[in-house]
Design a protein around this motif. Structure first.
Motif, PDB file in Angstrom:
ATOM      1  N   THR A   1       0.832  -1.197   0.000  1.00  0.00           N
ATOM      2  CA  THR A   1       0.000   0.000   0.000  1.00  0.00           C
ATOM      3  C   THR A   1       0.863   1.242   0.000  1.00  0.00           C
ATOM      4  O   THR A   1       2.050   1.204   0.363  1.00  0.00           O
ATOM      5  CB  THR A   1      -0.912   0.036   1.240  1.00  0.00           C
ATOM      6  N   ALA A   2       0.252   2.369  -0.372  1.00  0.00           N
ATOM      7  CA  ALA A   2       0.978   3.636  -0.383  1.00  0.00           C
ATOM      8  C   ALA A   2       1.440   4.051   1.011  1.00  0.00           C
ATOM      9  O   ALA A   2       2.565   4.543   1.168  1.00  0.00           O
ATOM     10  CB  ALA A   2       0.119   4.724  -1.025  1.00  0.00           C
ATOM     11  N   PRO A   3       0.626   3.910   2.077  1.00  0.00           N
ATOM     12  CA  PRO A   3       1.139   4.218   3.418  1.00  0.00           C
ATOM     13  C   PRO A   3       2.334   3.342   3.812  1.00  0.00           C
ATOM     14  O   PRO A   3       3.267   3.813   4.472  1.00  0.00           O
ATOM     15  CB  PRO A   3      -0.066   3.968   4.330  1.00  0.00           C
ATOM     16  N   GLU A   4       2.313   2.073   3.416  1.00  0.00           N
ATOM     17  CA  GLU A   4       3.456   1.207   3.713  1.00  0.00           C
ATOM     18  C   GLU A   4       4.700   1.697   2.986  1.00  0.00           C
ATOM     19  O   GLU A   4       5.811   1.676   3.542  1.00  0.00           O
ATOM     20  CB  GLU A   4       3.146  -0.235   3.287  1.00  0.00           C
ATOM     21  N   ALA A   5       4.542   2.150   1.755  1.00  0.00           N
ATOM     22  CA  ALA A   5       5.685   2.684   1.007  1.00  0.00           C
ATOM     23  C   ALA A   5       6.235   3.935   1.681  1.00  0.00           C
ATOM     24  O   ALA A   5       7.454   4.107   1.808  1.00  0.00           O
ATOM     25  CB  ALA A   5       5.265   2.992  -0.429  1.00  0.00           C
ATOM     26  N   ALA A   6       5.348   4.825   2.101  1.00  0.00           N
ATOM     27  CA  ALA A   6       5.784   6.036   2.794  1.00  0.00           C
ATOM     28  C   ALA A   6       6.549   5.686   4.057  1.00  0.00           C
ATOM     29  O   ALA A   6       7.589   6.290   4.362  1.00  0.00           O
ATOM     30  CB  ALA A   6       4.577   6.915   3.118  1.00  0.00           C
ATOM     31  N   ALA A   7       6.065   4.697   4.785  1.00  0.00           N
ATOM     32  CA  ALA A   7       6.743   4.288   6.018  1.00  0.00           C
ATOM     33  C   ALA A   7       8.102   3.665   5.726  1.00  0.00           C
ATOM     34  O   ALA A   7       9.088   3.947   6.422  1.00  0.00           O
ATOM     35  CB  ALA A   7       5.860   3.305   6.791  1.00  0.00           C
ATOM     36  N   LEU A   8       8.166   2.801   4.711  1.00  0.00           N
ATOM     37  CA  LEU A   8       9.443   2.191   4.339  1.00  0.00           C
ATOM     38  C   LEU A   8      10.482   3.259   4.037  1.00  0.00           C
ATOM     39  O   LEU A   8      11.631   3.184   4.504  1.00  0.00           O
ATOM     40  CB  LEU A   8       9.262   1.298   3.113  1.00  0.00           C
ATOM     41  N   ALA A   9      10.094   4.270   3.257  1.00  0.00           N
ATOM     42  CA  ALA A   9      11.030   5.313   2.846  1.00  0.00           C
ATOM     43  C   ALA A   9      11.451   6.171   4.021  1.00  0.00           C
ATOM     44  O   ALA A   9      12.648   6.402   4.254  1.00  0.00           O
ATOM     45  CB  ALA A   9      10.400   6.166   1.749  1.00  0.00           C
ATOM     46  N   LEU A  10      10.483   6.673   4.787  1.00  0.00           N
ATOM     47  CA  LEU A  10      10.838   7.583   5.871  1.00  0.00           C
ATOM     48  C   LEU A  10      11.643   6.878   6.956  1.00  0.00           C
ATOM     49  O   LEU A  10      12.634   7.429   7.467  1.00  0.00           O
ATOM     50  CB  LEU A  10       9.575   8.214   6.472  1.00  0.00           C
ATOM     51  N   ASN A  11      11.276   5.683   7.302  1.00  0.00           N
ATOM     52  CA  ASN A  11      12.012   4.948   8.333  1.00  0.00           C
ATOM     53  C   ASN A  11      13.421   4.587   7.885  1.00  0.00           C
ATOM     54  O   ASN A  11      14.324   4.439   8.712  1.00  0.00           O
ATOM     55  CB  ASN A  11      11.248   3.685   8.735  1.00  0.00           C
ATOM     56  N   ALA A  12      13.610   4.447   6.578  1.00  0.00           N
ATOM     57  CA  ALA A  12      14.948   4.148   6.066  1.00  0.00           C
ATOM     58  C   ALA A  12      15.866   5.362   6.118  1.00  0.00           C
ATOM     59  O   ALA A  12      17.086   5.220   6.103  1.00  0.00           O
ATOM     60  CB  ALA A  12      14.850   3.641   4.626  1.00  0.00           C
ATOM     61  N   GLY A  13      15.263   6.565   6.154  1.00  0.00           N
ATOM     62  CA  GLY A  13      16.067   7.782   6.192  1.00  0.00           C
ATOM     63  C   GLY A  13      15.840   8.710   5.021  1.00  0.00           C
ATOM     64  O   GLY A  13      16.630   9.630   4.794  1.00  0.00           O
ATOM     65  N   LEU A  14      14.756   8.494   4.271  1.00  0.00           N
ATOM     66  CA  LEU A  14      14.423   9.387   3.159  1.00  0.00           C
ATOM     67  C   LEU A  14      13.520  10.494   3.691  1.00  0.00           C
ATOM     68  O   LEU A  14      12.385  10.244   4.103  1.00  0.00           O
ATOM     69  CB  LEU A  14      13.722   8.604   2.046  1.00  0.00           C
ATOM     70  N   ASP A  15      14.028  11.730   3.667  1.00  0.00           N
ATOM     71  CA  ASP A  15      13.353  12.824   4.353  1.00  0.00           C
ATOM     72  C   ASP A  15      12.260  13.488   3.533  1.00  0.00           C
ATOM     73  O   ASP A  15      11.170  13.746   4.031  1.00  0.00           O
ATOM     74  CB  ASP A  15      14.383  13.897   4.755  1.00  0.00           C
TER      75      ASP A  15
ATOM     76  N   LYS B   1      -0.850  12.604   2.232  1.00  0.00           N
ATOM     77  CA  LYS B   1      -1.895  11.871   2.945  1.00  0.00           C
ATOM     78  C   LYS B   1      -1.466  10.435   3.254  1.00  0.00           C
ATOM     79  O   LYS B   1      -1.939   9.836   4.246  1.00  0.00           O
ATOM     80  CB  LYS B   1      -3.195  11.869   2.140  1.00  0.00           C
ATOM     81  N   GLU B   2      -0.547   9.914   2.434  1.00  0.00           N
ATOM     82  CA  GLU B   2      -0.091   8.539   2.672  1.00  0.00           C
ATOM     83  C   GLU B   2       0.789   8.459   3.910  1.00  0.00           C
ATOM     84  O   GLU B   2       0.722   7.497   4.674  1.00  0.00           O
ATOM     85  CB  GLU B   2       0.664   8.014   1.448  1.00  0.00           C
ATOM     86  N   LEU B   3       1.598   9.491   4.129  1.00  0.00           N
ATOM     87  CA  LEU B   3       2.420   9.524   5.333  1.00  0.00           C
ATOM     88  C   LEU B   3       1.564   9.803   6.563  1.00  0.00           C
ATOM     89  O   LEU B   3       1.811   9.237   7.643  1.00  0.00           O
ATOM     90  CB  LEU B   3       3.525  10.583   5.188  1.00  0.00           C
ATOM     91  N   LEU B   4       0.553  10.654   6.429  1.00  0.00           N
ATOM     92  CA  LEU B   4      -0.379  10.859   7.532  1.00  0.00           C
ATOM     93  C   LEU B   4      -1.051   9.543   7.921  1.00  0.00           C
ATOM     94  O   LEU B   4      -1.191   9.227   9.118  1.00  0.00           O
ATOM     95  CB  LEU B   4      -1.436  11.889   7.142  1.00  0.00           C
ATOM     96  N   ALA B   5      -1.418   8.778   6.916  1.00  0.00           N
ATOM     97  CA  ALA B   5      -2.029   7.476   7.192  1.00  0.00           C
ATOM     98  C   ALA B   5      -1.038   6.537   7.872  1.00  0.00           C
ATOM     99  O   ALA B   5      -1.410   5.778   8.780  1.00  0.00           O
ATOM    100  CB  ALA B   5      -2.546   6.856   5.894  1.00  0.00           C
ATOM    101  N   ALA B   6       0.219   6.602   7.438  1.00  0.00           N
ATOM    102  CA  ALA B   6       1.243   5.755   8.059  1.00  0.00           C
ATOM    103  C   ALA B   6       1.443   6.109   9.521  1.00  0.00           C
ATOM    104  O   ALA B   6       1.656   5.224  10.366  1.00  0.00           O
ATOM    105  CB  ALA B   6       2.552   5.893   7.283  1.00  0.00           C
ATOM    106  N   VAL B   7       1.388   7.411   9.832  1.00  0.00           N
ATOM    107  CA  VAL B   7       1.505   7.842  11.226  1.00  0.00           C
ATOM    108  C   VAL B   7       0.315   7.336  12.020  1.00  0.00           C
ATOM    109  O   VAL B   7       0.460   6.806  13.134  1.00  0.00           O
ATOM    110  CB  VAL B   7       1.613   9.376  11.313  1.00  0.00           C
ATOM    111  N   GLU B   8      -0.889   7.487  11.462  1.00  0.00           N
ATOM    112  CA  GLU B   8      -2.106   7.032  12.151  1.00  0.00           C
ATOM    113  C   GLU B   8      -2.089   5.523  12.373  1.00  0.00           C
ATOM    114  O   GLU B   8      -2.577   5.027  13.392  1.00  0.00           O
ATOM    115  CB  GLU B   8      -3.334   7.430  11.341  1.00  0.00           C
ATOM    116  N   GLN B   9      -1.506   4.791  11.414  1.00  0.00           N
ATOM    117  CA  GLN B   9      -1.428   3.331  11.538  1.00  0.00           C
ATOM    118  C   GLN B   9      -0.244   2.872  12.379  1.00  0.00           C
ATOM    119  O   GLN B   9       0.018   1.684  12.496  1.00  0.00           O
ATOM    120  CB  GLN B   9      -1.338   2.709  10.137  1.00  0.00           C
ATOM    121  N   LYS B  10       0.467   3.865  12.938  1.00  0.00           N
ATOM    122  CA  LYS B  10       1.636   3.604  13.792  1.00  0.00           C
ATOM    123  C   LYS B  10       2.751   2.871  13.053  1.00  0.00           C
ATOM    124  O   LYS B  10       3.530   2.114  13.637  1.00  0.00           O
ATOM    125  CB  LYS B  10       1.234   2.847  15.058  1.00  0.00           C
TER     126      LYS B  10
END
Length: 793
Positions: free
Chosen positions: A332-346, A356-365
């Motif tokens: 999913t797009a939120p999972e992709a956003a989480a993969l990137a940000l957690n890896a260090g992509l700012d 909105k995908e990163l907002l969803a990733a934050v909401e989904q913890k």
């Protein structure tokens, strides 16, 4: 009365103190940057933080009505609802953006547009956070009215980092005065796959040359202070190993071991980070199954923990969503956003990878508050360090005096002249005599302004660009210069080879200008990333055979160019071929049958003058190839510093390139003598002083580029047959001799051993000094007696 006056002063003083206290710390320019960052982060909502990580496509964000430039409704909505923090390519103009000389912005209007965008962001957001404006700046700011320099492959052909630093400083000034803050460049990908469409954007196949050019660009862009009105942040591209895709397919996967990654592909990035680069862009490709945009090892462990990088990372356009659509490593797009940000992509270049995908990733913890703050803080830090909170605007009245100046135009001509590589000059046909009366100028690239500018170039008034035909006519105004196009680069539907033959028969010399093109047009379809959509045998035939998305299956001249050249050569008139191209092409036939060959790559707006200067001897060429020219695609890869064992010949052809890395001739002759190698070892260190003399033995002033290559004679792991370590471009008068001194240290001698530790191993090393990787004039050896282990890198 005195008592009441004193009381009034006290009240005023208390009011002032209260106002000072009420002012947020992040708005205090005297406070430490880190304190300002943390204060601002503490005041932001999650939505505002996520918005700061969105870099949207900027050319949609302004409206132009006559001479008046205002913000667009789309921009105001993006600021109001999405709290965006940055724009990309706001001032870009090209067929993809559909911004032309009429619909785009001139430099003064550009400054007015960026001011309007900043004013809205500062005045209509709760916390008054200014924008970061990023622009494409690889060989000039990609905007209307700026100076167009040679593309990067030509820049590296100068082998002159000091000149490239001056060029980068000029580009930075032209961008900053229009309101830009970030320049995308340099491109540090090693170009070891010439079928790949973006070779022209690189500095070639060698990590040392790429490193020197990258450092020069960073230093020129960023200068002494980012708060200067003349400097911009340098964004390194593309992290990493993007230039060797399997099959030459742009963005394709690559196969490399970790040792090769560290010894070849990462050094240019590391050198540029150590030079102070404040931004770095991830690549579309994957390495060993891990996409670069979601690779914590690269983005966090290597880049930050090992190298100490303090800036921010940014995705390539759409590469975060590509984790779902292309690489299929996220569902999913939120999972992709989480993969990137957690890896260090700012930062998200697109506006749809995070948002909105990163907002969803934050909401989904899937993303913690700490990880989000870390990324946002890195972006805010650059804004503070550039002084944008205090001064987000530029002065439109200054722009016309600082963009496309006579000095910058002259600098473009100098870079173009130094980039020209004389590949062949049989019987000293060149330089041509200025007494020539009849010259035929033939070929599809002789008088096409866009074909000589390369990809990532804005529309140009014809008066801004000097073609080869115009350069020759300006050089010899009294001569009869006859021009015949002959054929197109790709289209075979029509040609006028007979007219070219007739012109050549009547001429004393024929200058045939061939090659390729990265010139975009309005008929080409583009992907959302800006890369061209290419289909084999498509109905629309443009000249474009290089530039992003235009990968090749062969390196042959396209269209009827080969037939044109053969017909002109058959006339018996002396022929000089000038190549204008973005990648090495198949030059076998012309190398065998044409007496003089010049490679000008894409020489930029002053290319015509530069080529004419070289053709007629007003400039003595000294460009050197930054990439090997193969005889056949069947030889690929054919880069000079391949690992042992040495290659053996094929049934059909030998294994050597047609022209090797570092090759380039001159109208002067140079002699190398008196090699002296002096090693000195101390505890934990080694210094090797290498001295030799270079003499201009001709009667003409000229430049020479001495190159030092090193071989580790016996090593615990396999090493290259030779590796460039040092070079220097010299200017020597007729008969002048100069001593050249290079120093090698542990970093030049070290390898990544079997324990994946950097070390200098005891043993013998061979030094080769000469005019190219194959033209070795002097050899010598030295021995290292003691190991140096676990070298920090």
């Amino acid at each position: 009365m005195i008592k009441y006056f004193a009381l009034g002063l006290a009240v005023l003083s208390a009011t002032a103190a209260g106002a000072q206290q009420a002012r947020p710390l992040y708005q205090n320019s005297q406070a430490p940057t880190e304190a300002r960052v943390q204060d601002l982060l503490g005041r932001m909502t999650t939505a505002e933080k996520v918005g700061q990580l969105s870099t949207l496509l900027g050319w949609e964000m302004y409206e132009k009505a006559g001479k008046r430039v205002t913000t667009s409704a789309a921009y105001r909505k993006a600021v109001d609802e999405r709290h965006i923090g940055a724009l990309w390519a706001t001032l870009r103009a090209d067929p993809w953006t559909k911004k032309t000389l009429l619909t785009g912005l001139n430099p003064t209007q550009a400054a007015e547009a960026t001011n309007a965008l900043q004013k809205y962001a500062v005045e209509h957001t709760r916390l008054h956070i200014p924008l970061l404006l990023a622009e494409e700046c690889p060989h000039g700011h990609m905007a209307i009215g700026t100076t167009v320099f040679p593309t990067s492959i030509g820049q590296s052909s100068t082998w002159d980092p000091a000149l490239i630093r001056r060029m980068a400083a000029a580009i930075a000034t032209e961008a900053r005065v229009q309101g830009a803050h970030i320049g995308y460049g340099p491109v540090l990908d090693l170009a070891r796959e010439p079928r790949w469409s973006r070779v022209e954007e690189t500095y070639g196949e060698d990590p040392v040359l790429n490193s020197r050019m990258g450092v020069a660009m960073v230093q020129g862009f960023q200068g002494a202070s980012l708060k200067s009105s003349a400097n911009i942040v340098s964004t390194l591209k593309h992290f990493t190993a993007y230039g060797v895709p399997e099959g030459g397919h742009n963005g394709g996967s690559i196969s490399t071991g970790q040792r090769e990654l560290f010894q070849s592909y990462l050094p240019p990035f590391r050198a540029s980070v150590k030079a102070g680069a404040q931004s770095i862009m991830t690549a579309y490709n994957s390495i060993d199954g891990v996409p670069c945009s979601a690779n914590p090892y690269l983005l966090t462990e290597v880049l930050r923990q090992q190298w100490g990088f303090q800036g921010f990372t940014v995705s390539d356009l759409g590469s975060i969503s590509g984790l779902v659509n292309n690489h299929h490593v996220a569902a999913t797009a939120p999972e992709a956003a989480a993969l990137a940000l957690n890896a260090g992509l700012d930062d998200d270049l697109s506006g749809y990878g995070y948002d909105k995908e990163l907002l969803a990733a934050v909401e989904q913890k899937l993303v913690t508050a700490e990880a989000l703050d870390r990324a946002v803080g890195r972006v805010l830090r650059v804004k503070f360090e550039m002084g944008l909170f205090e001064n987000p605007y530029v002065d439109p009245a200054r722009v016309a005096k600082q963009v496309h100046t006579p000095a910058n135009i002259q600098l473009a001509r100098q870079v173009a002249r130094e980039s020209v590589v004389l590949l062949k000059n049989e019987k000293d046909l060149l330089p041509l005599a200025k007494t020539l009366q009849r010259i035929a100028v033939i070929g599809p690239n002789a008088d096409n302004i866009y074909n000589q500018l390369g990809d990532y170039t804005a529309p140009q008034p014809e008066s801004n660009v000097v073609t080869v035909l115009e350069g020759i006519r300006a050089k010899l105004p009294a001569a009869q210069v006859t021009y015949v196009k002959g054929c197109a680069i790709r289209d075979t539907a029509s040609a006028d080879i007979a007219a070219a033959v007739a012109a050549a028969k009547q001429a004393q010399v024929a200058v045939v200008v061939l090659g390729g093109s990265s010139a975009r047009d309005f008929k080409t379809e583009y992907q959302s990333t800006g890369a061209a959509t290419v289909t084999a045998g498509g109905q629309q035939v443009s000249d474009m055979e290089a530039g992003e998305g235009y990968d090749r299956a062969s390196l042959d001249l396209l269209g009827k160019q080969q037939q044109l050249l053969q017909a002109v050569v058959a006339t018996g008139t002396p022929v000089v071929v000038v190549l204008i191209e973005g990648r090495p092409l198949n030059l076998n036939w012309m190398a065998a049958h044409v007496p003089a060959l010049l490679d000008a790559w894409y020489p930029g707006q002053e290319g015509g003058h530069a080529v004419a200067d070289v053709l007629f001897g007003d400039y003595n060429p000294a460009g050197r190839l930054p990439i090997s020219v193969p005889k056949s695609v069947g030889q690929l890869p054919v880069y000079y510093n391949a690992k042992r064992p040495t290659t053996h010949d094929y049934v059909e052809v030998d294994a050597k390139p047609l022209y090797s890395f570092g090759h380039g001739l001159s109208y002067s002759k140079f002699e190398y003598t008196d090699l002296l190698i002096s090693p000195v070892e101390t505890a934990g260190a080694v210094r090797i002083a290498v001295r030799f003399k270079v003499k201009n033995t001709s009667a003409r002033l000229g430049d020479e580029v001495p190159q030092l290559y090193l071989s580790d004679d016996v090593s615990s792991v396999v090493t290259p047959v030779k590796q460039l370590k040092k070079f220097q471009r010299l200017t020597l008068r007729a008969g002048e001799q100069q001593e050249v001194a290079f120093e090698l240290g542990a970093e030049d001698l070290m390898l990544l051993n079997s324990r994946m530790k950097w070390a200098v191993e005891p043993g013998s090393f061979t030094v080769q000094v000469g005019a190219s990787s194959e033209d070795v004039r002097l050899r010598g050896q030295f021995t290292v007696g003691h190991a140096i282990e676990d070298i920090a890198w």
